[in-house]
Design a protein around this motif. Structure first.
Motif, PDB file in Angstrom:
ATOM      1  N   GLY A  86       0.875  -1.249   0.104  1.00 55.05           N
ATOM      2  CA  GLY A  86      -0.082   0.054  -0.125  1.00 55.05           C
ATOM      3  C   GLY A  86       1.013   1.211   0.178  1.00 55.05           C
ATOM      4  O   GLY A  86       0.367   2.389   0.446  1.00 55.05           O
ATOM      5  N   LEU A  87       2.150   1.198  -0.435  1.00 57.55           N
ATOM      6  CA  LEU A  87       2.861   2.293  -0.412  1.00 57.55           C
ATOM      7  C   LEU A  87       2.640   3.289  -1.743  1.00 57.55           C
ATOM      8  O   LEU A  87       2.133   2.665  -2.790  1.00 57.55           O
ATOM      9  CB  LEU A  87       4.318   1.935  -0.548  1.00 57.55           C
ATOM     10  N   ASP A  88       2.767   4.385  -1.513  1.00 56.30           N
ATOM     11  CA  ASP A  88       2.579   5.437  -2.627  1.00 56.30           C
ATOM     12  C   ASP A  88       3.927   5.462  -3.438  1.00 56.30           C
ATOM     13  O   ASP A  88       4.491   6.586  -3.629  1.00 56.30           O
ATOM     14  CB  ASP A  88       2.104   6.712  -2.023  1.00 56.30           C
ATOM     15  N   ILE A  89       4.258   4.450  -3.998  1.00 61.42           N
ATOM     16  CA  ILE A  89       5.390   4.210  -4.784  1.00 61.42           C
ATOM     17  C   ILE A  89       5.088   3.622  -6.180  1.00 61.42           C
ATOM     18  O   ILE A  89       4.415   2.638  -6.002  1.00 61.42           O
ATOM     19  CB  ILE A  89       6.541   3.512  -4.183  1.00 61.42           C
ATOM     20  N   THR A  90       5.295   4.257  -7.187  1.00 63.52           N
ATOM     21  CA  THR A  90       5.190   3.398  -8.440  1.00 63.52           C
ATOM     22  C   THR A  90       6.518   2.933  -9.112  1.00 63.52           C
ATOM     23  O   THR A  90       7.445   3.545  -9.297  1.00 63.52           O
ATOM     24  CB  THR A  90       4.704   4.521  -9.507  1.00 63.52           C
ATOM     25  N   VAL A  91       6.199   1.730  -9.402  1.00 63.75           N
ATOM     26  CA  VAL A  91       7.372   1.011 -10.154  1.00 63.75           C
ATOM     27  C   VAL A  91       7.022   0.720 -11.435  1.00 63.75           C
ATOM     28  O   VAL A  91       5.781   0.321 -11.815  1.00 63.75           O
ATOM     29  CB  VAL A  91       7.695  -0.578  -9.499  1.00 63.75           C
ATOM     30  N   PRO A  92       7.684   1.432 -12.525  1.00 60.78           N
ATOM     31  CA  PRO A  92       7.004   0.973 -13.908  1.00 60.78           C
ATOM     32  C   PRO A  92       6.775  -0.422 -14.389  1.00 60.78           C
ATOM     33  O   PRO A  92       7.491  -1.448 -13.896  1.00 60.78           O
ATOM     34  CB  PRO A  92       8.320   1.538 -14.728  1.00 60.78           C
ATOM     35  N   ALA A  93       5.654  -0.708 -15.029  1.00 62.89           N
ATOM     36  CA  ALA A  93       5.198  -1.972 -15.417  1.00 62.89           C
ATOM     37  C   ALA A  93       6.118  -2.352 -16.488  1.00 62.89           C
ATOM     38  O   ALA A  93       6.473  -1.595 -17.455  1.00 62.89           O
ATOM     39  CB  ALA A  93       3.897  -2.096 -15.774  1.00 62.89           C
ATOM     40  N   VAL A  94       6.678  -3.559 -16.589  1.00 61.87           N
ATOM     41  CA  VAL A  94       7.456  -4.254 -17.441  1.00 61.87           C
ATOM     42  C   VAL A  94       6.501  -4.714 -18.738  1.00 61.87           C
ATOM     43  O   VAL A  94       5.464  -4.739 -18.610  1.00 61.87           O
ATOM     44  CB  VAL A  94       8.200  -5.306 -17.054  1.00 61.87           C
ATOM     45  N   ILE A  95       7.023  -4.212 -19.998  1.00 66.40           N
ATOM     46  CA  ILE A  95       6.264  -4.903 -21.192  1.00 66.40           C
ATOM     47  C   ILE A  95       6.904  -5.967 -21.670  1.00 66.40           C
ATOM     48  O   ILE A  95       8.064  -5.959 -22.413  1.00 66.40           O
ATOM     49  CB  ILE A  95       6.299  -3.623 -22.308  1.00 66.40           C
ATOM     50  N   PRO A  96       6.386  -7.265 -21.166  1.00 69.06           N
ATOM     51  CA  PRO A  96       7.166  -8.530 -21.382  1.00 69.06           C
ATOM     52  C   PRO A  96       7.347  -8.923 -22.763  1.00 69.06           C
ATOM     53  O   PRO A  96       8.086  -9.630 -22.951  1.00 69.06           O
ATOM     54  CB  PRO A  96       6.075  -9.185 -20.759  1.00 69.06           C
ATOM     55  N   GLU A  97       6.516  -8.485 -23.657  1.00 71.08           N
ATOM     56  CA  GLU A  97       6.704  -8.955 -24.946  1.00 71.08           C
ATOM     57  C   GLU A  97       7.942  -8.208 -25.755  1.00 71.08           C
ATOM     58  O   GLU A  97       8.435  -8.829 -26.867  1.00 71.08           O
ATOM     59  CB  GLU A  97       5.545  -8.473 -26.039  1.00 71.08           C
ATOM     60  N   TYR A  98       8.495  -7.242 -25.093  1.00 73.73           N
ATOM     61  CA  TYR A  98       9.671  -6.652 -25.549  1.00 73.73           C
ATOM     62  C   TYR A  98      10.919  -6.735 -24.751  1.00 73.73           C
ATOM     63  O   TYR A  98      11.797  -5.786 -24.499  1.00 73.73           O
ATOM     64  CB  TYR A  98       9.506  -5.178 -25.873  1.00 73.73           C
ATOM     65  N   VAL A  99      10.914  -7.867 -23.867  1.00 72.47           N
ATOM     66  CA  VAL A  99      12.085  -8.153 -23.005  1.00 72.47           C
ATOM     67  C   VAL A  99      12.825  -9.396 -23.563  1.00 72.47           C
ATOM     68  O   VAL A  99      12.169 -10.448 -23.942  1.00 72.47           O
ATOM     69  CB  VAL A  99      11.442  -8.622 -21.524  1.00 72.47           C
TER      70      VAL A  99
END
Length: 136
Positions: A86-99
């Motif tokens: 519940g932290l107010d921290i945003t971790v970018p979402a990975v775009i798995p199709e391009y990893v």
């Protein structure tokens, strides 16, 4: 532009690309470190008896850092844990199709890096609270 449900979805993203020959250069450095470690151990075994194990551990961690697929998995795990906390921290979402092993794609998020958070204008109590939740 990403394919989505037969159409196209546009998002702002970030692409991290590993430079050519990085892995090759790292392996050369690791081999050199192993040789130096052996030399140090043979010349002064009483001072450097565990240097070989330290070099091997460091080498294993360094090699793992070269695989952006692992970095993507770790990023997604961190993202999930932070959301669960519940932290107010945003971790970018990975775009798995391009990893791939040498490419990491993720959404662009405007904000402050966690490494800069301590310098931000938040109270010491708030920083301690956030860090306690991250470590928990």
């Amino acid at each position: 532009r990403l394919p989505k449900d037969g159409g196209v979805q546009e998002i702002q993203g970030v692409v991290k690309v590993q430079h050519a020959h990085v892995e090759e250069k790292l392996l050369v450095d690791i081999r050199a470190s192993v040789l130096v470690g052996r030399l140090m151990t043979s010349l002064m075994p009483h001072m450097f008896s565990d240097v070989g194990a330290t070099i091997q551990d460091t080498a294993a961690m360094s090699k793992a850092e070269l695989d952006f697929r692992m970095e993507a998995r770790n990023q997604e795990m961190a993202r999930a844990r932070i959301q669960e906390a519940g932290l107010d921290i945003t971790v970018p979402a990975v775009i798995p199709e391009y990893v791939t092993k040498r490419v990491l794609a993720m959404e662009f998020v405007k904000g402050v890096k966690i490494t800069e958070y301590a310098k931000a204008e938040s109270s010491t109590a708030r920083r301690k609270e956030v860090m306690a939740k991250l470590i928990d």
